[in-house]
Design an enzyme around this catalytic site. Structure first.
Site, PDB file in Angstrom:
ATOM      1  N   HIS A 273     -54.805 -47.542 -85.925  1.00 44.43           N
ATOM      2  CA  HIS A 273     -54.560 -47.597 -84.488  1.00 44.43           C
ATOM      3  C   HIS A 273     -53.728 -48.831 -84.128  1.00 44.43           C
ATOM      4  O   HIS A 273     -53.998 -49.923 -84.604  1.00 44.43           O
ATOM      5  CB  HIS A 273     -55.913 -47.644 -83.767  1.00 44.43           C
ATOM      6  CG  HIS A 273     -55.847 -47.406 -82.295  1.00 44.43           C
ATOM      7  ND1 HIS A 273     -55.419 -46.210 -81.755  1.00 44.43           N
ATOM      8  CD2 HIS A 273     -56.151 -48.204 -81.244  1.00 44.43           C
ATOM      9  CE1 HIS A 273     -55.490 -46.283 -80.436  1.00 44.43           C
ATOM     10  NE2 HIS A 273     -55.931 -47.487 -80.097  1.00 44.43           N
TER      11      HIS A 273
ATOM     12  N   GLU B 295     -56.134 -43.569 -87.621  1.00 40.42           N
ATOM     13  CA  GLU B 295     -56.571 -44.154 -86.347  1.00 40.42           C
ATOM     14  C   GLU B 295     -57.944 -44.815 -86.468  1.00 40.42           C
ATOM     15  O   GLU B 295     -58.171 -45.913 -85.964  1.00 40.42           O
ATOM     16  CB  GLU B 295     -56.644 -43.068 -85.265  1.00 40.42           C
ATOM     17  CG  GLU B 295     -55.330 -42.439 -84.876  1.00 40.42           C
ATOM     18  CD  GLU B 295     -54.545 -43.232 -83.842  1.00 40.42           C
ATOM     19  OE1 GLU B 295     -54.831 -44.431 -83.665  1.00 40.42           O
ATOM     20  OE2 GLU B 295     -53.639 -42.643 -83.240  1.00 40.42           O
TER      21      GLU B 295
ATOM     22  N   SER C 193     -52.758 -46.035 -76.685  1.00 40.44           N
ATOM     23  CA  SER C 193     -54.211 -46.064 -76.598  1.00 40.44           C
ATOM     24  C   SER C 193     -54.638 -45.757 -75.161  1.00 40.44           C
ATOM     25  O   SER C 193     -54.328 -44.690 -74.651  1.00 40.44           O
ATOM     26  CB  SER C 193     -54.739 -47.407 -77.091  1.00 40.44           C
ATOM     27  OG  SER C 193     -56.132 -47.354 -77.332  1.00 40.44           O
TER      28      SER C 193
END
Length: 514
Positions: free
Chosen positions: A423, A335, A196
């Site tokens: 994610h 995601e 990330s």
């Protein structure tokens, strides 16, 4: 088998480690720079002051100031918070290696607004022990502490540098280069990896002249390549931050008749404000970015246009000027599912698409995403992560071997929850957390499959760190064939998956960076 020495000499002093489960050893909370307090606040990291005797490094260092609930390490325990947060942690097998071990340096995520190395899923013990590597996890300044451009208010006596968070990461990598051999790690075989905001940081380091030579390979998991702020916008953000710091009752973005914020007052505020004051003003910048048309929806991110990051990672990749080191890079299939539960990115998506390519771009996007909930979620994820990442991959693959993946694996519980391979879920495999009590509930009824997945992902990541080979079944990506590893149980190689969506983003971003 000879056990490692518990006490290790670093260039600042002796550090004492702690032996752990499964014949592992760790050193936690080692300072790699001076505390960024007093004269060092809003300054580039300074050398850590030396100490006498043995510094027992058996606990993680303090997390940077953020929302308290984000510092939970167990359901009932919070990690202490402080501006004095520039520490790192070293994990290894508890045995003297016959040859220096590969080193894997991890940068945590959190949108440049939150995060800490003490988060349980970042425990490097399992990865270090099973793959015989040295794992280093680092902390850095983010949010208003590390990503403001205050250079307009600097003087010779009170300088303020930019991109402090990236400078912290570079300082940590320099510490590794100087010291890691004493821990059994090879300073000439360092792989930097992150997820990330950490993955975005990896791309920034690939584009940063100051990071040249500090790592031999890189892994970027779910990066957001366009999570950046240009220098002109950063100065607007800094001005607003100072007004919010000066007047806690001010509404973000409220008009003011004054000119630029006075330099003397700025320096006074920045010196005497408490850490909580700085954090509070930084939180209000989120409202400022949403209420005003400054061109970014996250106002605190790496700043483009200084000596650390002269151009954006996407432009560097497009120009072929990223550091020519091998790279693993990829995204998770869903995601956007994590974010769609908490906030709607649609306005930011639409504004960005219009900025990239006007009406034509908007029509192209509508041609590949339908209007139902699943596609809106996918559009948000592609906008932030996969779309620009696919453009970065095209560029970097021309200068170094690049291995592209898509993480599709889901446990039954993740599938039932509706999140899917969203994610961050790949982190549970990278660090082996799916096999621990921290995230073990996600693996209920899937233990055999999870064991296979953890073994595969850790083996590929460590194989890449050791000798740049993530598996003979995973071909390097080129723009001629666009082969992508789909990580699942079992994994497979696919040629240009989701080609239609990828081509839309390629056209949009290539036009912008070109």
């Amino acid at each position: 088998m000879v056990a490692m020495e518990r006490v290790i000499a670093t260039d600042a002093g002796l550090v004492g480690g702690r032996r752990g489960r499964g014949r592992s050893i760790s050193w936690r909370g080692i300072p790699f720079a001076a505390p960024p307090l007093g004269e060092n606040r809003f300054r580039a990291p300074q050398p850590a002051p030396p100490w006498r005797g043995v510094r027992e490094c058996d606990e993680y260092g303090a997390a940077l100031i953020q929302e308290k609930y984000l510092t939970l390490t167990t359901p009932l325990k919070l990690q202490p918070m402080s501006e004095d947060c520039l520490t790192l942690n070293v994990f290894s097998r508890d045995s003297v290696p016959s040859a220096l071990r590969p080193v894997m340096v991890f940068i945590h995520g959190g949108g440049f607004l939150m995060g800490m190395a003490a988060t349980p899923i970042y425990d490097g013990t399992h990865l270090a022990r099973t793959q015989d590597v040295v794992v280093v996890t680092i902390q850095y300044r983010f949010g208003p502490f590390g990503l403001l451009d205050l250079s307009d208010y600097a003087t010779a006596e009170q300088p303020f540098e930019t991109n402090l968070g990236l400078r912290d990461q570079i300082a940590a990598l320099r510490w590794v280069r100087r010291n890691i051999a004493a821990f059994g790690g090879d300073p000439d075989n360092v792989t930097v990896f992150g997820e990330s905001a950490g993955g975005t940081s990896v791309l920034a380091l690939l584009a940063s002249p100051a990071a040249k030579g500090l790592f031999a390979a890189a892994i970027a998991e779910s990066p957001a390549p366009e999570l950046i702020v240009d220098r002109a916008t950063a100065r607007v953000i800094a001005d607003e931050f100072l007004r919010l710091l000066d007047d806690p009752a001010r509404k973000p973005g409220a008009p003011h008749g004054a000119g630029p914020f006075p330099g003397g007052r700025a320096r006074e505020l920045l010196a005497r404000a408490s850490g909580d004051d700085i954090h509070g003003a930084g939180k209000k910048l989120m409202d400022f970015a949403q209420k005003t048309d400054i061109g970014v929806f996250l106002p605190l991110a790496p700043i483009v246009g200084d000596d650390i990051l002269p151009q954006s990672p996407l432009r560097a990749a497009h120009a072929g000027t990223t550091h020519p080191v091998p790279l693993i890079i990829g995204n998770n299939r869903e995601e956007g599912a994590l974010f769609s539960r908490f906030f709607d990115l649609t306005p930011a998506v639409e504004k960005t698409v219009r900025a990239l390519a006007g009406t034509d771009g908007d029509e192209a996007i509508r041609g590949v995403y339908r209007d139902h909930k699943r596609d809106r979620s996918r559009l948000s994820g592609d906008f932030l992560f996969w779309g620009p990442t696919s453009v970065f991959v095209d560029g970097h693959s021309a200068v170094a071997a690049t291995y592209h993946y898509r993480y599709d694996y889901v446990t039954r519980l993740l599938k039932a929850s509706g999140f899917g391979a969203t994610h961050t879920t790949e982190m549970l495999a990278v660090f082996g957390s799916l096999k621990t009590y921290v995230a073990g509930f996600l693996a209920i009824a899937d233990w055999r499959s999870v064991s296979r997945l953890v073994g595969e992902v850790q083996g590929r990541w460590a194989g890449f760190a050791r000798h740049r080979n993530p598996g003979t079944d995973w071909p390097a990506y080129t723009t001629d064939d666009r082969q992508v590893l789909i990580i699942d149980d079992p994994s497979r190689v696919d040629t240009d998956p989701d080609a239609g969506r990828r081509e839309v983003w390629r056209r949009l971003h290539s036009a912008a960076v070109g």
